[in-house]
Design a protein around this motif. Structure first.
Motif, short mmCIF file in Angstrom:
data_model
loop_
_atom_site.label_atom_id
_atom_site.label_comp_id
_atom_site.label_asym_id
_atom_site.label_seq_id
_atom_site.Cartn_x
_atom_site.Cartn_y
_atom_site.Cartn_z
N ASP A 1 -22.20 2.68 -27.80
CA ASP A 1 -21.62 2.83 -26.08
C ASP A 1 -20.35 1.36 -26.02
OD1 ASP A 1 -23.13 3.71 -23.77
OD2 ASP A 1 -23.25 1.39 -23.53
N ALA A 2 -20.75 0.63 -26.60
CA ALA A 2 -20.48 -0.65 -27.08
C ALA A 2 -18.86 -0.47 -26.64
CB ALA A 2 -20.11 -1.88 -27.63
N LEU A 3 -18.28 0.23 -27.78
CA LEU A 3 -16.47 0.33 -28.03
C LEU A 3 -16.25 1.31 -26.76
CD1 LEU A 3 -17.20 1.15 -31.87
CD2 LEU A 3 -15.62 -0.80 -30.90
N LEU A 4 -16.69 2.77 -26.48
CA LEU A 4 -16.22 3.37 -25.43
C LEU A 4 -16.81 4.00 -24.18
CD1 LEU A 4 -16.79 6.21 -28.94
CD2 LEU A 4 -15.35 5.04 -28.17
N ARG A 5 -18.18 3.16 -23.89
CA ARG A 5 -18.37 3.63 -22.92
C ARG A 5 -17.30 3.21 -21.64
NH1 ARG A 5 -22.92 5.86 -20.37
NH2 ARG A 5 -23.88 5.75 -22.10
N ASP A 6 -16.50 3.49 -20.86
CA ASP A 6 -16.18 3.52 -19.90
C ASP A 6 -14.40 3.68 -19.90
OD1 ASP A 6 -18.45 3.82 -17.87
OD2 ASP A 6 -18.11 1.71 -18.31
N LEU A 7 -14.08 3.93 -20.97
CA LEU A 7 -12.72 3.73 -22.20
C LEU A 7 -11.90 4.26 -21.06
CD1 LEU A 7 -12.35 3.18 -25.52
CD2 LEU A 7 -11.75 1.38 -23.95
N PRO A 8 -10.61 3.77 -20.64
CA PRO A 8 -9.86 5.01 -20.34
C PRO A 8 -9.43 6.46 -20.80
CG PRO A 8 -8.94 2.87 -20.30
CD PRO A 8 -9.98 2.96 -20.75
N GLU A 9 -8.91 7.50 -20.33
CA GLU A 9 -8.93 8.62 -21.62
C GLU A 9 -7.95 8.82 -22.26
OE1 GLU A 9 -10.33 12.92 -22.35
OE2 GLU A 9 -10.95 11.16 -20.76
N ALA A 10 -6.77 7.80 -21.75
CA ALA A 10 -5.81 7.65 -22.24
C ALA A 10 -5.93 7.28 -23.88
CB ALA A 10 -4.58 7.33 -22.03
N TRP A 11 -7.34 5.79 -24.48
CA TRP A 11 -7.58 5.69 -25.87
C TRP A 11 -7.82 6.53 -26.17
CZ3 TRP A 11 -8.07 0.20 -26.53
CH2 TRP A 11 -7.57 -0.76 -25.62
N ARG A 12 -7.84 7.48 -26.36
CA ARG A 12 -8.97 8.45 -27.15
C ARG A 12 -8.54 9.16 -28.61
NH1 ARG A 12 -12.78 10.47 -22.17
NH2 ARG A 12 -13.77 8.61 -21.78
N GLY B 1 -3.26 11.01 -32.24
CA GLY B 1 -2.39 12.11 -32.11
C GLY B 1 -2.63 13.08 -32.18
N GLU B 2 -1.65 13.84 -32.45
CA GLU B 2 -1.92 15.37 -32.69
C GLU B 2 -2.66 16.36 -33.49
OE1 GLU B 2 0.89 19.28 -32.06
OE2 GLU B 2 1.61 17.42 -31.85
N HIS B 3 -3.55 16.69 -33.65
CA HIS B 3 -4.07 17.59 -34.53
C HIS B 3 -5.17 15.77 -35.23
CE1 HIS B 3 -1.34 21.04 -34.23
NE2 HIS B 3 -0.38 20.32 -34.65
N THR B 4 -5.83 15.11 -34.31
CA THR B 4 -6.52 14.53 -34.68
C THR B 4 -8.14 14.84 -33.45
OG1 THR B 4 -5.27 12.56 -33.18
CG2 THR B 4 -5.56 12.26 -35.83
N TRP B 5 -8.97 14.11 -34.18
CA TRP B 5 -10.29 14.27 -32.96
C TRP B 5 -10.20 13.07 -32.27
CZ3 TRP B 5 -15.33 14.82 -36.39
CH2 TRP B 5 -15.09 16.33 -36.66
N SER B 6 -9.88 13.29 -31.04
CA SER B 6 -10.83 11.87 -30.13
C SER B 6 -11.62 11.51 -29.96
CB SER B 6 -10.11 12.34 -28.83
OG SER B 6 -11.46 13.40 -28.53
N ALA B 7 -11.73 10.10 -30.23
CA ALA B 7 -13.34 9.27 -30.44
C ALA B 7 -14.87 10.38 -28.92
CB ALA B 7 -13.13 8.55 -29.05
N PHE B 8 -14.24 11.19 -28.30
CA PHE B 8 -15.26 12.04 -27.65
C PHE B 8 -15.48 13.21 -28.90
CE2 PHE B 8 -15.69 15.96 -25.79
CZ PHE B 8 -16.63 16.17 -24.92
N LYS C 1 -18.85 18.25 -20.50
CA LYS C 1 -19.56 17.00 -20.45
C LYS C 1 -18.33 16.43 -20.56
CE LYS C 1 -23.61 18.87 -23.18
NZ LYS C 1 -24.76 18.97 -24.25
N SER C 2 -18.94 14.87 -20.42
CA SER C 2 -18.57 13.41 -20.41
C SER C 2 -18.89 12.93 -21.40
CB SER C 2 -18.84 12.43 -18.93
OG SER C 2 -20.18 12.22 -19.17
N LEU C 3 -18.29 11.61 -22.20
CA LEU C 3 -18.17 11.03 -23.08
C LEU C 3 -19.52 9.84 -22.42
CD1 LEU C 3 -17.61 9.90 -26.14
CD2 LEU C 3 -16.03 8.36 -24.01
N ALA C 4 -19.82 9.08 -21.55
CA ALA C 4 -20.42 9.16 -20.44
C ALA C 4 -22.08 9.88 -21.24
CB ALA C 4 -20.64 8.11 -19.74
N LEU C 5 -21.97 10.79 -21.06
CA LEU C 5 -22.80 11.81 -21.15
C LEU C 5 -23.26 11.78 -22.59
CD1 LEU C 5 -25.44 13.92 -20.16
CD2 LEU C 5 -23.47 15.63 -20.13
#
Length: 178
Positions: free
Chosen positions: A20-31, A34-41, A86-90
């Motif tokens: 929660d501390a690392l990810l909540r409200d981060l911009p989408e671009a930070w996720r 690169g290509e073929h990798t998992w996002s924080a989401f 779903k959103s990342l916050a959810l």
């Protein structure tokens, strides 16, 4: 080294707040990295999916059936269908709730040292102990926290210039590929 159950539970209990501390409200671009990798989401979705379908379900199988009933294979990408819309916050909220429920259930089992030595059957690894399963749960969290640190650091890869050679988090590879 023997598993210290209370220490393991304490570690597992911290993961939702760290995410929660690392990810909540981060911009989408930070996720992502690169290509073929998992996002924080994706990582959080994967963790939610594991809380629903893996850790405690397997612990129950070990305690109820031992090796006579193998674990169901874990679908590493099963989160994809579960996270749509779903959103990342959810997802962060859902993960915190599920983890709390799972740890309450784990504590209620009142596991004794002999319980931790009980064996189950992993579909790929064969015989595993409950102790190994619980230790893996905690190490799995740490693996994905490391992965998320890399995802976040990736955003600075070019901006750090020559200091990149000294930043281990920018040198790590792996763990993100589906």
């Amino acid at each position: 080294m023997k598993l210290e159950l209370e220490r393991t539970i304490s570690s597992l209990a911290r993961t939702p707040a760290v995410l929660d501390a690392l990810l909540r409200d981060l911009p989408e671009a930070w996720r992502n990295e690169g290509e073929h990798t998992w996002s924080a989401f994706d990582v959080v979705g994967h963790l939610v999916h594991g809380e629903r379908t893996d850790w405690m379900q397997r612990a129950r199988i070990v305690l109820q059936f031992g090796q006579t009933r193998p674990f169901e294979p874990f679908d590493r990408t099963g989160f994809v269908r579960d996270t749509q819309g779903k959103s990342l916050a959810l997802l962060l909220d859902e993960f915190a709730r599920l983890r709390s429920e799972n740890l309450d259930e784990l504590r209620a089992l009142d596991l004794q040292p002999e319980d931790l030595d009980r064996c189950g059957r992993h579909p790929a690894l064969g015989e595993v102990t409950l102790s190994q399963l619980l230790a893996t749960w905690a190490a799995h969290d740490l693996t994905h926290l490391h992965q998320i640190s890399r995802i976040l650091a990736h955003q600075y890869r070019d901006a750090v210039g020559p200091w990149g050679q000294y930043l281990g988090v920018l040198q790590c590879v792996g763990h993100s590929s589906p």
